[in-house]
Design a protein around this motif. Sequence first.
Motif, PDB file in Angstrom:
ATOM      1  N   PRO A  45     -47.401  19.785  42.902  1.00  0.00           N
ATOM      2  CA  PRO A  45     -46.846  18.840  43.875  1.00  0.00           C
ATOM      3  C   PRO A  45     -47.219  17.408  43.527  1.00  0.00           C
ATOM      4  CG  PRO A  45     -48.705  20.039  44.814  1.00  0.00           C
ATOM      5  CD  PRO A  45     -48.443  20.627  43.468  1.00  0.00           C
ATOM      6  N   GLN A  46     -46.346  16.468  43.862  1.00  0.00           N
ATOM      7  CA  GLN A  46     -46.618  15.055  43.626  1.00  0.00           C
ATOM      8  C   GLN A  46     -47.030  14.403  44.929  1.00  0.00           C
ATOM      9  OE1 GLN A  46     -42.923  13.698  41.729  1.00  0.00           O
ATOM     10  NE2 GLN A  46     -44.215  13.070  40.022  1.00  0.00           N
ATOM     11  N   GLU A  47     -47.901  13.438  44.834  1.00  0.00           N
ATOM     12  CA  GLU A  47     -48.345  12.720  46.016  1.00  0.00           C
ATOM     13  C   GLU A  47     -47.560  11.426  46.144  1.00  0.00           C
ATOM     14  OE1 GLU A  47     -52.316  10.442  47.558  1.00  0.00           O
ATOM     15  OE2 GLU A  47     -52.562  12.400  46.629  1.00  0.00           O
ATOM     16  N   TYR A  48     -46.801  11.331  47.208  1.00  0.00           N
ATOM     17  CA  TYR A  48     -46.064  10.116  47.519  1.00  0.00           C
ATOM     18  C   TYR A  48     -46.832   9.342  48.574  1.00  0.00           C
ATOM     19  CZ  TYR A  48     -41.743  11.504  45.184  1.00  0.00           C
ATOM     20  OH  TYR A  48     -40.802  11.843  44.254  1.00  0.00           O
ATOM     21  N   THR A  49     -46.711   8.053  48.537  1.00  0.00           N
ATOM     22  CA  THR A  49     -47.279   7.198  49.573  1.00  0.00           C
ATOM     23  C   THR A  49     -46.117   6.618  50.363  1.00  0.00           C
ATOM     24  OG1 THR A  49     -49.170   6.633  48.185  1.00  0.00           O
ATOM     25  CG2 THR A  49     -48.686   5.164  50.023  1.00  0.00           C
ATOM     26  N   LEU A  50     -46.162   6.788  51.680  1.00  0.00           N
ATOM     27  CA  LEU A  50     -45.148   6.199  52.546  1.00  0.00           C
ATOM     28  C   LEU A  50     -45.711   4.921  53.138  1.00  0.00           C
ATOM     29  CD1 LEU A  50     -43.703   9.250  54.498  1.00  0.00           C
ATOM     30  CD2 LEU A  50     -42.637   7.962  52.665  1.00  0.00           C
ATOM     31  N   ILE A  51     -44.915   3.882  53.094  1.00  0.00           N
ATOM     32  CA  ILE A  51     -45.319   2.603  53.651  1.00  0.00           C
ATOM     33  C   ILE A  51     -44.349   2.261  54.770  1.00  0.00           C
ATOM     34  CG2 ILE A  51     -45.633   0.149  53.180  1.00  0.00           C
ATOM     35  CD1 ILE A  51     -46.380   1.018  50.320  1.00  0.00           C
ATOM     36  N   LYS A  52     -44.895   2.071  55.958  1.00  0.00           N
ATOM     37  CA  LYS A  52     -44.084   1.762  57.137  1.00  0.00           C
ATOM     38  C   LYS A  52     -43.779   0.268  57.130  1.00  0.00           C
ATOM     39  CE  LYS A  52     -44.514   2.154  62.154  1.00  0.00           C
ATOM     40  NZ  LYS A  52     -45.424   2.604  63.222  1.00  0.00           N
ATOM     41  N   MET A  53     -42.484  -0.057  57.057  1.00  0.00           N
ATOM     42  CA  MET A  53     -42.073  -1.454  56.996  1.00  0.00           C
ATOM     43  C   MET A  53     -41.224  -1.781  58.211  1.00  0.00           C
ATOM     44  SD  MET A  53     -41.161  -1.763  52.958  1.00  0.00           S
ATOM     45  CE  MET A  53     -41.240  -3.548  52.921  1.00  0.00           C
ATOM     46  N   ALA A  87     -39.290   3.723  56.379  1.00  0.00           N
ATOM     47  CA  ALA A  87     -40.368   4.263  55.552  1.00  0.00           C
ATOM     48  C   ALA A  87     -39.967   4.133  54.087  1.00  0.00           C
ATOM     49  CB  ALA A  87     -40.635   5.719  55.897  1.00  0.00           C
ATOM     50  N   ALA A  88     -40.760   3.397  53.334  1.00  0.00           N
ATOM     51  CA  ALA A  88     -40.530   3.247  51.895  1.00  0.00           C
ATOM     52  C   ALA A  88     -41.476   4.195  51.170  1.00  0.00           C
ATOM     53  CB  ALA A  88     -40.790   1.809  51.473  1.00  0.00           C
ATOM     54  N   ALA A  89     -40.945   5.024  50.276  1.00  0.00           N
ATOM     55  CA  ALA A  89     -41.758   5.986  49.536  1.00  0.00           C
ATOM     56  C   ALA A  89     -41.962   5.485  48.110  1.00  0.00           C
ATOM     57  CB  ALA A  89     -41.084   7.353  49.512  1.00  0.00           C
ATOM     58  N   THR A  90     -43.174   5.694  47.601  1.00  0.00           N
ATOM     59  CA  THR A  90     -43.471   5.266  46.232  1.00  0.00           C
ATOM     60  C   THR A  90     -44.503   6.195  45.607  1.00  0.00           C
ATOM     61  OG1 THR A  90     -44.228   3.448  44.838  1.00  0.00           O
ATOM     62  CG2 THR A  90     -45.235   3.632  47.010  1.00  0.00           C
ATOM     63  N   LEU A  91     -44.426   6.325  44.305  1.00  0.00           N
ATOM     64  CA  LEU A  91     -45.453   7.052  43.550  1.00  0.00           C
ATOM     65  C   LEU A  91     -46.565   6.100  43.114  1.00  0.00           C
ATOM     66  CD1 LEU A  91     -43.139   9.259  41.327  1.00  0.00           C
ATOM     67  CD2 LEU A  91     -44.538  10.015  43.246  1.00  0.00           C
ATOM     68  N   ARG A  92     -46.292   4.806  43.196  1.00  0.00           N
ATOM     69  CA  ARG A  92     -47.263   3.800  42.762  1.00  0.00           C
ATOM     70  C   ARG A  92     -47.492   2.789  43.882  1.00  0.00           C
ATOM     71  NH1 ARG A  92     -45.230   1.084  37.790  1.00  0.00           N
ATOM     72  NH2 ARG A  92     -47.305   0.193  37.847  1.00  0.00           N
ATOM     73  N   PRO A  93     -48.374   3.100  44.839  1.00  0.00           N
ATOM     74  CA  PRO A  93     -48.571   2.204  45.983  1.00  0.00           C
ATOM     75  C   PRO A  93     -49.109   0.831  45.599  1.00  0.00           C
ATOM     76  CG  PRO A  93     -50.203   3.967  45.989  1.00  0.00           C
ATOM     77  CD  PRO A  93     -49.222   4.281  44.918  1.00  0.00           C
ATOM     78  N   GLU A  94     -49.746   0.715  44.437  1.00  0.00           N
ATOM     79  CA  GLU A  94     -50.284  -0.583  44.045  1.00  0.00           C
ATOM     80  C   GLU A  94     -49.188  -1.598  43.764  1.00  0.00           C
ATOM     81  OE1 GLU A  94     -49.804   1.755  40.215  1.00  0.00           O
ATOM     82  OE2 GLU A  94     -50.530   2.189  42.219  1.00  0.00           O
ATOM     83  N   THR A  95     -47.959  -1.119  43.573  1.00  0.00           N
ATOM     84  CA  THR A  95     -46.847  -2.031  43.312  1.00  0.00           C
ATOM     85  C   THR A  95     -46.203  -2.535  44.601  1.00  0.00           C
ATOM     86  OG1 THR A  95     -45.206  -0.257  43.226  1.00  0.00           O
ATOM     87  CG2 THR A  95     -46.318  -0.832  41.152  1.00  0.00           C
ATOM     88  N   MET A  96     -46.668  -2.081  45.737  1.00  0.00           N
ATOM     89  CA  MET A  96     -46.020  -2.427  47.007  1.00  0.00           C
ATOM     90  C   MET A  96     -46.581  -3.676  47.649  1.00  0.00           C
ATOM     91  SD  MET A  96     -43.576  -0.283  47.380  1.00  0.00           S
ATOM     92  CE  MET A  96     -43.100  -0.465  49.084  1.00  0.00           C
ATOM     93  N   TYR A  97     -47.663  -4.235  47.137  1.00  0.00           N
ATOM     94  CA  TYR A  97     -48.211  -5.450  47.730  1.00  0.00           C
ATOM     95  C   TYR A  97     -47.191  -6.574  47.613  1.00  0.00           C
ATOM     96  CZ  TYR A  97     -52.701  -3.160  47.947  1.00  0.00           C
ATOM     97  OH  TYR A  97     -53.715  -2.288  48.242  1.00  0.00           O
TER      98      TYR A  97
END
Length: 101
Positions: A45-53, A87-97
């Motif tokens: 399984p892959q871990e996604y990070t959801l960011i509430k915008m 909800a924005a989903a990403t595999l790389r949360p460090e790119t969401m800043y």
Amino acid sequence: FVRWQFNTLRKLEKVKYGKRNTIYSPLDGQACADHDRSSGEGVGPQEYTLIKMRVIAGDDTHAQHCGAGLPDALKEVHASGKPIFLAAATLRPETMYGQTN
């Protein structure tokens, strides 16, 4: 016998109860083991990070200038004063800043 066996193994700490990640098959409607799949064996399984915008609607001048605006389905919700979130989903949360909507 089965209940006794599980209870004995649990006391010996050979069986543990808890949550763990697994692969879910929408086709079968249940979890499937690695060797049960016809393709993708060895894939975990892959871990996604959801960011509430929060959606911030700009004024009409800005919307007309850039050709954007709220979709019709969200205009009524926005008019009622309720906040709108996506909800924005990403595999790389460090790119969401610094992301904006």
